[in-house]
Scaffold this motif. Structure first.
Motif, PDB file in Angstrom:
ATOM      1  N   ALA A   1      34.473  -2.780  16.141  1.00  0.00           N
ATOM      2  CA  ALA A   1      34.182  -1.831  15.075  1.00  0.00           C
ATOM      3  C   ALA A   1      35.087  -2.063  13.869  1.00  0.00           C
ATOM      4  CB  ALA A   1      34.350  -0.397  15.574  1.00  0.00           C
ATOM      5  N   VAL A   2      36.069  -2.944  14.018  1.00  0.00           N
ATOM      6  CA  VAL A   2      36.925  -3.349  12.899  1.00  0.00           C
ATOM      7  C   VAL A   2      36.956  -4.877  12.827  1.00  0.00           C
ATOM      8  CG1 VAL A   2      38.352  -1.273  13.056  1.00  0.00           C
ATOM      9  CG2 VAL A   2      39.064  -3.328  14.272  1.00  0.00           C
ATOM     10  N   TRP A   3      37.155  -5.390  11.631  1.00  0.00           N
ATOM     11  CA  TRP A   3      37.226  -6.831  11.393  1.00  0.00           C
ATOM     12  C   TRP A   3      35.985  -7.521  11.968  1.00  0.00           C
ATOM     13  CZ3 TRP A   3      43.075  -7.963  12.775  1.00  0.00           C
ATOM     14  CH2 TRP A   3      43.894  -7.201  11.944  1.00  0.00           C
ATOM     15  N   THR A   4      34.833  -6.878  11.721  1.00  0.00           N
ATOM     16  CA  THR A   4      33.588  -7.281  12.381  1.00  0.00           C
ATOM     17  C   THR A   4      33.100  -8.648  11.920  1.00  0.00           C
ATOM     18  OG1 THR A   4      33.054  -4.920  12.473  1.00  0.00           O
ATOM     19  CG2 THR A   4      31.285  -6.470  12.996  1.00  0.00           C
ATOM     20  N   ARG A   5      33.282  -8.958  10.649  1.00  0.00           N
ATOM     21  CA  ARG A   5      32.834 -10.279  10.163  1.00  0.00           C
ATOM     22  C   ARG A   5      33.539 -11.389  10.922  1.00  0.00           C
ATOM     23  NH1 ARG A   5      30.102 -13.535   9.888  1.00  0.00           N
ATOM     24  NH2 ARG A   5      29.458 -14.951   8.252  1.00  0.00           N
ATOM     25  N   LYS A   6      34.832 -11.224  11.196  1.00  0.00           N
ATOM     26  CA  LYS A   6      35.569 -12.233  11.946  1.00  0.00           C
ATOM     27  C   LYS A   6      35.178 -12.222  13.431  1.00  0.00           C
ATOM     28  CE  LYS A   6      37.643 -13.995   8.465  1.00  0.00           C
ATOM     29  NZ  LYS A   6      39.094 -14.107   8.306  1.00  0.00           N
ATOM     30  N   ALA A   7      34.753 -11.077  13.940  1.00  0.00           N
ATOM     31  CA  ALA A   7      34.244 -11.028  15.314  1.00  0.00           C
ATOM     32  C   ALA A   7      32.968 -11.849  15.438  1.00  0.00           C
ATOM     33  CB  ALA A   7      33.984  -9.585  15.727  1.00  0.00           C
ATOM     34  N   VAL A   8      32.112 -11.775  14.422  1.00  0.00           N
ATOM     35  CA  VAL A   8      30.886 -12.581  14.427  1.00  0.00           C
ATOM     36  C   VAL A   8      31.237 -14.063  14.434  1.00  0.00           C
ATOM     37  CG1 VAL A   8      28.841 -13.197  13.072  1.00  0.00           C
ATOM     38  CG2 VAL A   8      29.473 -10.781  13.361  1.00  0.00           C
ATOM     39  N   ASP A   9      32.213 -14.445  13.609  1.00  0.00           N
ATOM     40  CA  ASP A   9      32.661 -15.847  13.595  1.00  0.00           C
ATOM     41  C   ASP A   9      33.193 -16.263  14.964  1.00  0.00           C
ATOM     42  OD1 ASP A   9      32.024 -15.952  10.895  1.00  0.00           O
ATOM     43  OD2 ASP A   9      34.100 -15.677  10.215  1.00  0.00           O
ATOM     44  N   LEU A  10      33.954 -15.369  15.590  1.00  0.00           N
ATOM     45  CA  LEU A  10      34.539 -15.673  16.894  1.00  0.00           C
ATOM     46  C   LEU A  10      33.458 -15.879  17.953  1.00  0.00           C
ATOM     47  CD1 LEU A  10      36.989 -15.836  18.844  1.00  0.00           C
ATOM     48  CD2 LEU A  10      36.828 -13.343  19.068  1.00  0.00           C
ATOM     49  N   LEU A  11      32.469 -15.010  17.979  1.00  0.00           N
ATOM     50  CA  LEU A  11      31.402 -15.165  18.972  1.00  0.00           C
ATOM     51  C   LEU A  11      30.633 -16.458  18.738  1.00  0.00           C
ATOM     52  CD1 LEU A  11      29.846 -14.048  21.381  1.00  0.00           C
ATOM     53  CD2 LEU A  11      28.353 -12.850  19.775  1.00  0.00           C
ATOM     54  N   GLU A  12      30.352 -16.776  17.480  1.00  0.00           N
ATOM     55  CA  GLU A  12      29.643 -18.026  17.187  1.00  0.00           C
ATOM     56  C   GLU A  12      30.447 -19.237  17.658  1.00  0.00           C
ATOM     57  OE1 GLU A  12      28.904 -17.850  12.999  1.00  0.00           O
ATOM     58  OE2 GLU A  12      27.164 -16.511  13.216  1.00  0.00           O
ATOM     59  N   GLU A  13      31.768 -19.194  17.472  1.00  0.00           N
ATOM     60  CA  GLU A  13      32.612 -20.296  17.928  1.00  0.00           C
ATOM     61  C   GLU A  13      32.610 -20.402  19.454  1.00  0.00           C
ATOM     62  OE1 GLU A  13      35.496 -23.479  17.713  1.00  0.00           O
ATOM     63  OE2 GLU A  13      33.864 -22.715  16.472  1.00  0.00           O
TER      64      GLU A  13
END
Length: 356
Positions: A245-257
């Motif tokens: 619920a925070v820093w969500t854009r970077k969470a998306v990057d992390l899941l893609e990686e």
């Protein structure tokens, strides 16, 4: 008749998504802040989240109380924003909402979810803590007769019942169980859930991490167990997380990686092991692990406040506040891991999200 999952939604769930557990936006007077709530939903969807989870722990269970009466209005508001963000020809936005309480309440909430167009109910069993396994399974079957079920192993330290492998095996045998959030914050219990799903022969149930203390390792780990006719391997494919619920854009990057590395095969890079430590350290500060997670919801609010999405850290329970020293811990992780925050992304888009 039970609502079943649209095949496109099922495919999206099984591919693996970032699903933030959505917070509640309030004013200093403890009134619902619709403008900032819409901005939060718009942020998550613009950041690349594949779905939203509403009416869950991070949203505050008190929204259901007659004093506030926010459960259905909040579901409807989130549905409006997901409708607004949906695009023909693109993957559907997966709509998940919490289902709580004893069976009569859970059935009533499941019916509200169905009426509001949600795809699945994240089924909390806290109210049935201490019930027999047979009663728990009967409860789950009843809810699954109304809406697809997203099973939920809540951390027993936060009030969830301890659920043995036999329970998860029986749950996995319910046809309308479509996903499970694995969140006991315990490696033994997490593995039991995956083993039970494998033993039940359900390769169509999507596995999601809710272990905020072990996000990266959950996403990279191959879980391999004997299914009776040889070894079967399953993966946790996404996350339904308060931490996301925070820093969500970077969470998306992390899941893609993580997805890229899993598809590539081979050993996990040392850099991802370091990232795992960083993400867990961030969660310790945000979720207030030092104080038994007492400040976890205000901690999420504090990050969003610093970013301008929320005006304050207020909760429906006025006694639910940041713990002593928690703000300083958040200062520390901000300084230590600047590459994990998405403040620039929010700064560039905040005015647009706040427009009515």
């Amino acid at each position: 008749m039970a609502t079943t999952l649209d095949p496109r939604v099922a495919d999206a769930l099984r591919h693996g998504l970032v699903i933030p557990a959505c917070p509640l936006a309030l004013t200093a007077q403890c009134r619902f802040d619709e403008r900032r709530q819409r901005a939060l939903f718009r942020y998550y969807l613009a950041a690349g989240a594949g779905g939203l989870a509403v009416g869950v722990h991070t949203t505050q269970f008190a929204i259901r109380g007659p004093k506030f009466g926010l459960f259905q209005p909040l579901l409807q508001l989130a549905a409006e924003e997901m409708n607004r963000a949906s695009r023909p020809g693109h993957e559907p936005i997966v709509r998940v909402a919490g289902v709580c309480g004893l069976t009569p309440q859970a059935l009533a909430e499941a019916a509200i979810l169905r009426e509001c167009g949600y795809h699945a109910g994240l089924l909390s069993l806290v109210a049935l803590k201490g019930a027999s396994e047979d009663l728990l399974i009967a409860h789950c079957r009843s809810v699954a007769e109304i809406i697809p079920v997203f099973g939920f192993y809540l951390n027993p330290g936060l009030g969830g019942p301890v659920l043995p492998c036999s329970f998860w095996r029986r749950l996995a045998e319910i046809d309308n169980v479509v996903a499970i959030k694995v969140a006991p914050f315990d490696r033994y219990r997490s593995q039991e859930v995956v083993r039970a799903v494998i033993e039940a022969g359900r390769d169509d149930i999507a596995l999601y991490t809710g272990n905020d203390d072990s996000i990266v390792m959950d996403l990279l780990t191959p879980f391999r167990f004997d299914a009776g006719k040889g070894k079967v391997e399953r993966r946790i494919v996404g996350g339904l997380l308060g931490q996301w619920a925070v820093w969500t854009r970077k969470a998306v990057d992390l899941l893609e990686e993580c997805h890229r590395l899993v598809a590539q095969g081979g050993d996990a890079p040392v850099e991802m092991l370091r990232r795992s430590v960083e993400v867990t350290d961030v969660n310790a500060a945000v979720f207030d692990a030092a104080n038994g997670f007492a400040g976890c919801i205000p901690g999420v609010h504090e990050i969003l406040r610093r970013q301008g999405l929320l005006q304050g850290t207020w909760c429906l329970n006025p006694h639910e506040t940041l713990s002593p020293g928690q703000a300083e811990e958040i200062d520390r992780i901000y300084h230590a891991y600047p590459h994990l925050n998405d403040d620039d992304f929010i700064r560039e888009n905040l005015d647009q999200w706040l427009r009515a």
